[in-house]
Design an enzyme around this catalytic site. Structure first.
Site, PDB file in Angstrom:
ATOM      1  CG  HIS A 148      37.718  37.577  32.789  1.00 40.43           C
ATOM      2  ND1 HIS A 148      37.967  35.896  32.515  1.00 40.43           N
ATOM      3  CD2 HIS A 148      37.453  38.350  32.118  1.00 40.43           C
ATOM      4  CE1 HIS A 148      37.351  36.005  30.504  1.00 40.43           C
ATOM      5  NE2 HIS A 148      37.621  37.941  30.836  1.00 40.43           N
ATOM      6  CG  HIS A 153      41.555  39.750  29.169  1.00 38.92           C
ATOM      7  ND1 HIS A 153      41.105  39.503  27.674  1.00 38.92           N
ATOM      8  CD2 HIS A 153      40.142  39.553  30.004  1.00 38.92           C
ATOM      9  CE1 HIS A 153      39.294  39.126  26.986  1.00 38.92           C
ATOM     10  NE2 HIS A 153      39.059  38.506  29.091  1.00 38.92           N
ATOM     11  CD  GLU A 194      37.190  36.939  27.175  1.00 39.48           C
ATOM     12  OE1 GLU A 194      37.670  35.722  27.595  1.00 39.48           O
ATOM     13  OE2 GLU A 194      36.855  38.040  27.056  1.00 39.48           O
ATOM     14  CB  SER A 213      40.344  34.152  34.310  1.00 39.16           C
ATOM     15  OG  SER A 213      39.426  33.889  33.346  1.00 39.16           O
TER      16      SER A 213
HETATM   17 FE   LIG Z   1      37.297  38.664  29.263  1.00 39.99          FE
END
Ligand SMILES: [Fe+2]
Length: 293
Positions: A148, A153, A194, A213
């Site tokens: 993730h 990110h 996010e 993700s």
């Molecule tokens: Fe995150």
């Protein structure tokens, strides 16, 4: 970084186990190895062949879904993660990232306290969880793992504007901590970093790491008629609670990363005061002033 109630919160006392979210589950990381700023060394040699294979399968499943659903800036930058045959060496990735936007990735044992998280972001150091999920968590993992954090990110940290936004967010977080307004800022993180969507000439696309993700939420967030998609509105976002155990009921859509930078540049102190006065909203709330997208 991620976990209820947001993707970066936790309470740590020294190197004692972190508690976070509902505060019931034990942490998964080895906090005994963490420095005072919660960074640690990436124990790359400790990854097994099965770990690397799991990373590759996660990577390949997500990469196959990106066209038409992820923003171009993300798709263009994923290649910087290198071949998915193995979990990247953070040091090598940091060298590449630093040359692009002066950001680095640093290993952390898992969730870290908000202030430590904000401090690292303000120093242009992105904390990446060292451990990878278990095979049985292939479809869903509650806490953020290395997949993730890296896949979701790091690509956009190669984008200069988004990279600046992330640093500004960290600096703002340190200030919010002093104003006891972290919850509002956590919602901003949640609905942008996010779970953010962006309107592009080619159509709606995802730029949020939690979406990018996620095996299921990527298509859901962009194409499903179920959730509501609202135009970016800073105060509206700060008032809106979010889902930690299901797909989001609401997504907020930006027109550009520039909009994100400009909207979040002013001092938030009066914003926090107004948001506090107006009160919070459910994740599903619909206001007459909402801009449906
Ligand atoms: Fe995150």
């Amino acid at each position: 970084m991620s976990a209820p109630p947001d993707f970066h919160s936790g309470i740590n006392q020294g190197v004692a186990p972190a508690t976070y979210g509902q505060g019931e589950r034990p942490p998964r990381g080895d906090y005994a190895q963490a420095r005072t700023d919660y960074t640690c060394d990436q124990d790359w040699a400790a990854y097994s062949a099965a770990d690397h294979d799991l990373y590759r399968r996660l990577y390949e499943r997500q990469a196959a879904q990106l066209p038409g659903l992820a923003c171009e800036e993300f798709i263009d930058a994923v290649k910087h993660l290198g071949e998915p045959t193995h979990i990247p060496h953070f040091d090598a990735l940091s060298d590449t990232l630093y040359r692009a936007t002066r950001w680095q990735v640093v290993a952390v044992p898992g969730l870290i306290p908000e202030e430590a998280f904000f401090a690292l972001l303000s120093q242009r150091r992105f904390p990446v969880t060292g451990w990878i999920r278990k095979p049985e968590e292939f479809d869903y993992v509650v806490e953020p793992d290395v997949f993730h954090d890296l896949f979701g990110h790091v690509p956009l940290l190669f984008n200069p504007m988004f990279a600046d936004y992330m640093q500004a967010y960290g600096a703002g977080g340190l200030k919010a901590s002093r104003l006891e307004s972290c919850e509002y800022l956590a919602r901003l993180y949640w609905y942008t970093v996010e779970f953010g969507l962006i309107d592009t000439p080619a159509g709606l696309r995802a730029y949020g790491a939690g979406i990018l993700s996620s095996a299921g939420e990527l298509r859901h967030s962009v194409t499903s008629p179920a959730p509501q998609r609202l135009g970016f509105d800073l105060e509206r976002i700060m008032r809106t609670r979010y889902k930690i155990d299901s797909y989001q009921a609401s997504y907020f859509v930006i027109d550009s990363f520039r909009q994100l930078i400009d909207a979040t540049a002013p001092d938030f102190t009066p914003v926090y005061e107004r948001v506090s006065r107006l009160g919070e909203l459910s994740a599903e709330a619909r206001l007459a002033t909402d801009q449906l997208r």
